[in-house]
Design an enzyme around this catalytic site. Structure first.
Site, PDB file in Angstrom:
ATOM      1  N   GLY A  79      -1.697  -5.750   4.732  1.00  0.00           N
ATOM      2  CA  GLY A  79      -2.682  -5.777   6.038  1.00  0.00           C
ATOM      3  C   GLY A  79      -2.940  -7.619   5.800  1.00  0.00           C
ATOM      4  O   GLY A  79      -3.241  -7.773   4.812  1.00  0.00           O
ATOM      5  N   GLY A 127      -0.045  -1.709   4.244  1.00  0.00           N
ATOM      6  CA  GLY A 127       0.630  -1.983   5.369  1.00  0.00           C
ATOM      7  C   GLY A 127       2.263  -2.224   5.476  1.00  0.00           C
ATOM      8  O   GLY A 127       2.433  -1.264   7.017  1.00  0.00           O
ATOM      9  N   GLU A 150      -4.035  -1.931  -4.374  1.00  0.00           N
ATOM     10  CA  GLU A 150      -5.512  -1.949  -3.418  1.00  0.00           C
ATOM     11  C   GLU A 150      -6.053  -2.031  -4.797  1.00  0.00           C
ATOM     12  O   GLU A 150      -7.423  -2.269  -4.257  1.00  0.00           O
ATOM     13  CB  GLU A 150      -5.479  -0.657  -2.103  1.00  0.00           C
ATOM     14  CG  GLU A 150      -4.951  -1.327  -1.600  1.00  0.00           C
ATOM     15  CD  GLU A 150      -3.533  -0.983  -0.839  1.00  0.00           C
ATOM     16  OE1 GLU A 150      -2.129  -1.046  -0.211  1.00  0.00           O
ATOM     17  OE2 GLU A 150      -2.976  -0.135  -2.190  1.00  0.00           O
ATOM     18  N   ASP A 158      -3.821   2.925   1.387  1.00  0.00           N
ATOM     19  CA  ASP A 158      -4.988   3.925   2.242  1.00  0.00           C
ATOM     20  C   ASP A 158      -3.306   3.621   3.348  1.00  0.00           C
ATOM     21  O   ASP A 158      -2.294   3.957   2.454  1.00  0.00           O
ATOM     22  CB  ASP A 158      -5.540   2.823   3.290  1.00  0.00           C
ATOM     23  CG  ASP A 158      -4.728   1.291   3.727  1.00  0.00           C
ATOM     24  OD1 ASP A 158      -3.943   1.169   3.273  1.00  0.00           O
ATOM     25  OD2 ASP A 158      -5.654   0.807   4.772  1.00  0.00           O
TER      26      ASP A 158
END
Length: 372
Positions: A79, A127, A150, A158
């Protein structure tokens, strides 16, 4: 991950679309088109993907859907964290909207009625994993670099990582989530997160062959087409370490994992311990808690719901802004975590990430059945 800002362009240069959507024969194509930013996802790109899926699913002449990344460097690096960093500091709604729509898209991919193929060539992180790992056909190459990095920016893995990194009967998911280790093609396949190995220079020919499939196409049709281009995968580099990883990462607290690594004395343990000491202590604890809870869940949606709720605490977290500052803004690679040590992270610090969201992602549509 790079910032979203592009180099200066001539005034008469038309901006390039961030997502290229179209058809090649019977193949619906989704091409992520921010190569200078490693195809990192923006909110508009997530919305483009959703609209494309709507069109492709409804079109009887589309046999299958293929997602790929433009440029030579990879499918997608994750992301757009610079947007989240800037938006969070400004109190913007955009980061929340991004996560909400991205996570719902991730869940949708798992239940897509038509075959969904992902070319996981080059960098596939964060992502980028989310737009590929839930596909029915996941293709890796000799250039694949797969990671969930992350914890190095004060965040947590995530896009459903607490689901897809916990479906295996081993601790490789725990290792990958905490360390952010880059996995190559053999490991990604051995780990059950990809299906086929195809040399990168064969991908254009494979895409062309997929575009000639009759509509509707079955998953078996797609599998047979890919198999004609596939090679045996290279050795799984981490497989040799799996017994050690299973023993050292089997604990439910980060402190126990660090102690086990320190006591082991092997070169692998020493290197891994050094890597973990560079990560956000708070992120390590939040990540391990998400993984252990995710392991007990029966649905991807339940894991995504918990991850989405945790993003609210991310936007209030010192470590996220500090991690992005060090990695992307100032690029000094020297984050000053707070707390500095794992032992100083309190239960209250971690609990802040596990408060249910006031506006859940899924209202009564979780757990649709059995697929990836």
């Amino acid at each position: 991950m790079p910032s979203t800002s592009d180099a200066a362009k001539p005034l008469d240069a038309a901006p390039q679309p961030q997502t290229l959507i179209g058809h090649t024969g019977t193949l619906g194509r989704i091409r992520l088109n921010r190569p200078k930013a490693l195809n990192s996802l923006t909110l508009s790109m997530v919305r483009d993907i959703e609209k494309a899926l709507d069109v492709f699913e409804a079109d009887p002449e589309v046999a299958a859907v293929l997602i790929s990344g433009e440029g030579e460097r990879g499918l997608c690096a994750g992301g757009d964290i610079r947007m989240i960093y800037d938006g969070g500091k400004a109190g913007s709604q955009e980061p929340v909207d991004f996560w909400r729509e991205e996570y719902r898209m991730n869940a949708r991919l798992r239940w897509l009625e038509k075959p969904y193929i992902a070319f996981m060539d080059g960098i596939v992180m964060g992502g980028g994993v989310g737009v590929s790992v839930f596909g029915s056909h996941r293709v890796v190459t000799e250039r694949t670099r797969f990671a969930m990095p992350e914890t190095g920016i004060g965040f947590f893995p995530d896009v459903g990582a607490s689901w897809f990194l916990t479906r295996q009967q081993n601790e490789l998911g725990t290792f990958a989530a905490l360390t952010g280790e880059q996995l190559t093609a053999g490991d990604v396949i051995a780990f059950g997160l990809a299906d086929s190995y195809v040399p990168s220079d064969s991908l254009p020919a494979l895409a062309e062959k997929l575009s000639s499939l009759p509509a509707p196409a079955s998953r078996a049709d797609v599998s047979a087409t890919i198999a004609a281009f596939a090679n045996p995968p290279p050795p799984a580099e981490m497989a040799a370490q799996q017994p050690l990883i299973d023993r050292l990462f089997a604990f439910d607290t980060v402190e126990e994992i660090l102690d086990a690594l320190a006591q082991d004395g092997s070169s692998f343990a020493e290197r891994t311990l050094g890597v973990l000491r560079t990560k956000s202590p708070l992120s390590l604890k939040v990540t391990l808690r998400l993984l252990r809870l995710g392991r007990r869940e029966n649905t991807l949606e339940a894991c995504l719901e918990r991850e989405f709720a945790a993003t609210a605490a991310v936007l209030r977290s010192h470590d996220f802004y500090e991690g992005v500052r060090a990695a992307v803004v100032d690029k000094d690679r020297n984050p000053q975590w707070r707390p500095v040590h794992v032992g100083d992270v309190t239960d209250q610090d971690v609990a802040a990430f596990f408060k249910p969201s006031a506006k859940p992602l899924f209202a009564g549509d979780a757990g649709k059945g059995e697929r990836r």
